[in-house]
Write a protein that holds these residues in place. Structure first.
Motif, short mmCIF file in Angstrom:
data_model
loop_
_atom_site.label_atom_id
_atom_site.label_comp_id
_atom_site.label_asym_id
_atom_site.label_seq_id
_atom_site.Cartn_x
_atom_site.Cartn_y
_atom_site.Cartn_z
N TRP A 120 -2.67 14.95 -5.63
CA TRP A 120 -3.76 13.99 -5.40
C TRP A 120 -3.97 13.77 -3.90
O TRP A 120 -3.02 13.60 -3.13
N ILE A 163 2.24 1.74 -3.50
CA ILE A 163 1.21 2.27 -4.40
C ILE A 163 0.97 3.76 -4.12
O ILE A 163 0.84 4.57 -5.04
N TYR A 164 0.94 4.11 -2.84
CA TYR A 164 0.72 5.51 -2.43
C TYR A 164 1.82 6.41 -2.98
O TYR A 164 1.54 7.46 -3.58
N LEU A 189 -7.59 1.27 3.65
CA LEU A 189 -7.70 -0.11 3.17
C LEU A 189 -6.96 -1.09 4.08
O LEU A 189 -7.31 -2.27 4.18
N LEU A 249 1.63 6.78 -6.82
CA LEU A 249 0.59 7.70 -7.27
C LEU A 249 1.00 9.16 -7.03
O LEU A 249 0.70 10.03 -7.85
N ILE A 303 -4.79 11.24 -1.82
CA ILE A 303 -4.93 9.78 -1.83
C ILE A 303 -4.60 9.13 -0.49
O ILE A 303 -4.51 7.91 -0.39
N TRP A 304 -4.44 9.96 0.57
CA TRP A 304 -4.12 9.37 1.87
C TRP A 304 -5.20 8.40 2.38
O TRP A 304 -4.88 7.48 3.15
N LEU A 341 -6.21 6.02 1.06
CA LEU A 341 -5.80 4.69 0.62
C LEU A 341 -5.38 3.82 1.80
O LEU A 341 -5.56 2.60 1.79
N VAL A 383 0.84 -1.20 0.00
CA VAL A 383 0.00 0.00 0.00
C VAL A 383 0.87 1.26 0.00
O VAL A 383 0.58 2.23 -0.71
#
Length: 208
Positions: A177, A166-167, A185, A170, A179-180, A182, A163
């Motif tokens: 973005w 991926i963070y 999950l 991105l 996207i925190w 994320l 994860v």
């Protein structure tokens, strides 16, 4: 007479547990040693015992000493009866796992150096991605170590590192973005990992 019966029952119990730990049926074990499943059944009930040559062969097959068969085995004392051969297998598996992980980091370094020298790209994320790959290799060796705590730690580290990778990947595309979330999950993923490890461990105990 009582001592003999106790010894016979101890050997029978240990033979049965060793076979179950190997996930073999009585028929499968009998086939490996050229006996009938009825003979194996009698060994494991204490009705009869195999002769010393077969006992030695069984010890070699299960990677335990003869003393293992004649003692009450607990979690505290079982390691002292494991054979040196079995310890060598554990060490060899650890070296193989380490070798695979080393290859991952060597490959990551080659890619990083290539991109830096020929394309002028400082792609540090290649090392970030090497982390989940390394932990995934550890997951492949879970059956080797057979430890609940190892399974829990290595699987959790794989999920977290994946994860995070991926963070960061991105963010590399667009730092604006948001996207925190994320990371939310990871909450159900971590719960699922814990449940899976303990459920699997419970099933193993039930089979025994």
């Amino acid at each position: 007479m009582d001592d003999k019966n106790q010894l016979r029952n101890t050997i029978a119990k240990n033979l049965a547990n060793l076979r179950k730990n190997k996930k073999l049926t009585q028929a499968e074990l009998a086939q490996k040693f050229g006996y009938s499943d009825k003979a194996v059944s009698k060994w494991e009930t204490g009705e009869t015992l195999p002769d010393i040559e077969i006992l030695y062969s069984l010890c070699t097959f299960y990677d335990v000493s003869l003393d293992f068969l004649t003692h009450e085995i607990t979690e505290e004392n079982k390691n002292q009866y494991v054979t040196h051969y079995n310890r060598r297998i554990i060490i060899n598996n650890a070296l193989i796992e380490s070798l695979f992980i080393t290859f991952v980091w060597i490959l990551a370094s080659i890619v990083y150096v290539y991109l830096s020298l020929y394309n002028g790209i400082d792609y540090y994320l290649i090392y970030v991605w090497a982390l989940p790959v390394s932990f995934f290799i550890g997951i492949l060796f879970i059956k080797v170590w057979k430890e609940k705590i190892y399974s829990l730690i290595i699987t959790s580290l794989f999920a977290w590192s994946l994860v995070i990778a991926i963070y960061l990947q991105l963010l590399q595309y667009d730092s604006q973005w948001n996207i925190w979330p994320l990371f939310f999950l990871l909450i159900p993923i971590q719960i699922a990992i814990i449940l899976a490890v303990f459920i699997n461990d419970s099933l193993k105990i039930r089979k025994k």
